[in-house]
Design an enzyme around this catalytic site. Structure first.
Site, PDB file in Angstrom:
ATOM      1  N   ARG A  21       0.747  -1.234   0.034  1.00 52.79           N
ATOM      2  CA  ARG A  21      -0.114  -0.040   0.013  1.00 52.79           C
ATOM      3  C   ARG A  21       1.117   1.322   0.021  1.00 52.79           C
ATOM      4  O   ARG A  21       0.215   2.458  -0.341  1.00 52.79           O
ATOM      5  CB  ARG A  21      -0.841  -0.003   1.211  1.00 52.79           C
ATOM      6  N   ALA A 391      27.482  45.194  -1.969  1.00 55.54           N
ATOM      7  CA  ALA A 391      26.324  44.691  -2.548  1.00 55.54           C
ATOM      8  C   ALA A 391      26.808  44.155  -3.922  1.00 55.54           C
ATOM      9  O   ALA A 391      27.451  44.809  -4.526  1.00 55.54           O
ATOM     10  CB  ALA A 391      25.321  45.605  -2.617  1.00 55.54           C
ATOM     11  N   ASN A 397      36.176  32.002  -6.941  1.00 56.30           N
ATOM     12  CA  ASN A 397      37.194  31.287  -6.073  1.00 56.30           C
ATOM     13  C   ASN A 397      37.439  29.867  -7.227  1.00 56.30           C
ATOM     14  O   ASN A 397      38.372  29.226  -6.863  1.00 56.30           O
ATOM     15  CB  ASN A 397      36.371  30.484  -5.037  1.00 56.30           C
TER      16      ASN A 397
END
Ligand code: UD1
Ligand code: CA
Length: 468
Positions: A21, A391, A397
């Site tokens: 089920r 900002a 990287n």
């Protein structure tokens, strides 16, 4: 009184059933409740009993179930025994017989009944006492489908399965939970004598009750009232119901310790959570893995927080996603994170660090008072005290093959929309002009600007649209 729980305890976990089920490719006992596979909940409870061993009966999906059970890190010695084909619960436990010692108490559990409490099982084992057959039972208003506890006077005489029960027996509301504690030597003898002459043509484990009665071994029922502890999972609906009930219980435990949950019905813990005093958690937060919250920490609405340590007084604003995975994440005292921040593995943020909206930090340390308040990426960076990261600025990287580190020394000011191409060091107290792409390290105190020079043409006439 002899401390009965000193008898060696061996747990048998039935986990061979199909779980039709669930309609899932995943075997039922591997479905997760509070982030943990159902069968692992059962083994964790067995470990709390200080069981000597656990024998898990596998069958359907055994190839997927066994690797989990045999993975390193299990708190108790687990053996797997296959049941092929599945001829009933009695047949299931028969498969475990060669793996069971004679001197212990066997506790039979089901891999799909995750929320039985160890103290309940301790009480059941105490009833068994190494001498009797002890059944865990419960009264159900609707006992349909369950094995009924048939008594003469107060004495338990038999468990009669629903399909085999008479009309009168079907009126009995006390049912067998599927959990028993029984001296191993008795169990082994009885299992050799059960047959499949019943409505389902199955070998019923529950037939051991009749055999115990015939042998003059007392059968005792340990009746509990908490249905959650014996609830099995057969369908997605039942899984979700158990999940909610379990989460609500966890939420209440935290509130009893003083944690202030805005709404206990909207709290999800799928791991370990430690909270100091005066922690506040708003609605719809999910905690996973190992999480520790220091004194006075506030978690805003709709945060996901995993594998992370948050120090005293820090505030995590709404919609923040933190996942330290294996490396972990740490957030220092009084730090302000979010809304809409993302902290990834190896983010180590000092005291009073500010991380604002749409800022991602990965494998980077930020010393006390450093700030990245808007739209930024800090990956593989070492950021000094009081740095202001503007900002839209990022550390580049990754050169396509390797990751490199960016070092930003104390008191640096990075303007808006900068790219710091690693490996690179920005010297202490330096300033980087907005829009710069920095590829060479800079001296302490320097202003560095690396962008196209501004050109202004006076009275510039824009082109006009050509008529058709
Ligand atoms: C069983 C009990 C019933 C009790 C009910 C409680 C028997 C005969 N009946 O019924 O008295 O009220 O549990 O939930 O024991 N399993 C195997 N191999 C098998 C059959 C089952 O490993 O051949 C496992 C299932 O995966 C499951 C557990 O045993 O985890 C119980 O089997 P299930 O078919 O659910 O038992 P019920 O018929 O519900
Ligand atoms: Ca059955």
């Amino acid at each position: 009184m002899t401390p009965l729980f000193q008898l060696p305890i061996d747990v048998v976990v039935m986990a061979a059933g199909k779980g039709t089920r669930m309609k899932s490719r995943l075997p039922k006992v591997l479905q997760r409740l509070a982030g943990v596979p159902l069968v692992q909940h059962v083994l964790n409870t067995a470990a709390q009993l200080n069981a000597r061993s656990a024998v898990v009966i596998t069958g359907h999906g055994a190839d997927q179930v066994e690797p989990l059970l045999l993975a390193p890190g299990q708190a108790l010695a687990v053996q797997c025994v296959r049941q092929e084909p599945q001829l009933g619960t009695g047949h299931a436990v028969q498969q475990a017989v060669p793996a069971l010692a004679d001197d212990g108490v066997v506790v039979v559990l089901s891999g799909d009944v995750p929320l039985t409490q160890a103290d309940t099982l301790q009480a059941l084992i105490a009833q068994c006492g190494g001498k009797q057959l002890a059944l865990l039972t419960i009264d159900f208003a609707d006992p349909t489908g369950y094995g009924r506890i048939v008594r003469e006077g107060t004495q338990v005489q038999a468990i009669v399965e629903h399909k085999d029960a008479s009309e009168a027996q079907r009126q009995i509301q006390e049912v067998y939970s599927g959990i028993m504690a029984v001296p191993a030597h008795f169990l082994k003898g009885w299992l050799g004598r059960i047959d499949n002459q019943n409505a389902q043509g199955e070998y019923y484990l529950t037939d051991v009750v009749k055999l115990a009665v015939a042998d003059g071994v007392p059968v005792v029922a340990h009746k509990i009232t908490d249905p959650l502890q014996v609830a099995g999972v057969n369908s997605p609906v039942q899984l979700a119901e158990l999940e909610r009930a379990h989460q609500l219980r966890q939420a209440h435990q935290y509130m009893e310790q003083g944690v202030r949950l805005k709404d206990p019905a909207r709290f999800d813990l799928r791991g370990q959570l430690d909270c100091a005093q005066d922690v506040e958690i708003d609605v719809n937060c999910i905690f996973e893995g190992q999480v520790s919250l220091g004194e006075g920490v506030k978690i805003g609405a709709n945060c996901i927080i995993a594998n992370c340590t948050i120090e005293a007084g820090a505030v995590i604003h709404p919609f923040t996603h933190i996942d330290g995975e294996k490396l972990g994440v740490s957030v220092g005292e009084g730090a302000l994170i979010g809304p809409f921040a993302r902290l990834r593995p190896g983010a180590q943020l000092g005291a009073q660090v500010h991380i604002g909206n749409f800022v991602e930090v990965k494998n980077s340390t930020m010393a006390a008072g450093a700030k990245a308040n808007h739209l930024a990426y800090l990956g593989d960076a070492t950021v000094g005290e009081r740095v202001n990261f503007g900002a839209g600025s990022i550390t580049a990287n990754y050169d396509g093959a390797n990751k490199h580190r960016t070092v930003i020394e104390a008191d640096v000011h990075i303007g808006s929309n900068c790219v710091l191409v690693a490996p690179v060091t920005i010297g202490a107290g330096g300033t980087v002009g907005g829009g710069s792409t920095i590829t060479k390290s800079t001296e302490p105190g320097a202003l560095s600007v690396a962008r196209g020079k501004q050109v202004s043409i006076a009275n510039w006439q824009r082109p006009e649209k050509t008529p058709k």
